[in-house]
Design a protein around this motif. Structure first.
Motif: not given
Length: 208
Positions: A51-56
């Motif tokens: 939910q961090g870099a994979n999302r953003t």
């Protein structure tokens, strides 16, 4: 940089496909490095968070680890602006670049050794394309060990230690416990301990 549909790690490919179906508006792809290629410092993390870099699509953006990292980079002059956990927040890096040892999000945040080894090609390429590189900061044991190998050195001669510093060729390698919520919640890493690492990096660069 691996392409959006990099096929090299089958387990990560399947995980990526599953998240694309689940969250089609998320980035869900190998996360590129962030910051200028002419920077003197390269920070190496482990891998994107779900939910961090994979999302953003920006390293350490969208989860707690980024809060502590970017707060620290701003404190020591390695970043400008304000971190708002959004790749459009206007935050810029100064003389600093961030990448990951593994570019795709792994299940349970645990990449397999074969995935770490496979993705090291991209870490080597990232290091090679930085002509002014002087120092690297590895966040966590896995990032440290992969960086040592990427630099052509032996892990047995450059053991991981929080606050440690090794010289490999013309480069300095600083190491820290990873700035994950788990490490900070359990007291393994305090903000002061983390800041001390970047204070040492700043001192090294200013001395150079």
């Amino acid at each position: 940089m691996p392409g959006r549909d990099c096929p090299r790690c089958p387990r990560l490919v399947e995980f990526r496909k599953a998240w694309r179906k689940k969250e089609p508006t998320w980035f869900n792809a190998p996360v590129p490095s962030f910051g200028p290629e002419k920077a003197r410092v390269l920070i190496v993390g482990l891998a994107p968070g779900v939910q961090g870099a994979n999302r953003t699509g920006r390293p350490f953006t969208g989860d707690y680890a980024g809060v502590l990292l970017y707060e620290t980079l701003l404190r020591y002059g390695f970043a400008r602006g304000e971190y708002k956990a959004d790749p459009d927040d206007g935050l810029t890096l100064t003389d600093c670049r961030i990448t990951n040892a593994v570019r795709c999000v792994p299940p349970e945040n645990k990449p397999l050794p074969i995935e770490i080894n496979t993705c090291r090609d991209y870490l080597k390429a990232t290091i090679a394309e930085m002509p002014k590189l002087k120092a690297l900061v590895a966040l966590g044991r896995i990032a440290h060990e992969s960086t040592v190998v990427a630099l052509g050195a032996k892990g047995s001669a450059h053991a991981f230690k929080h606050g440690g510093k090794h010289t490999i060729g013309d480069l300095a390698l600083f190491s820290s416990y990873h700035c994950s919520r788990y490490n900070t919640n359990t007291g393994v890493l305090t903000p002061e301990m983390f800041r001390d690492v970047f204070k040492a990096v700043r001192g090294f660069l200013d001395g150079a």
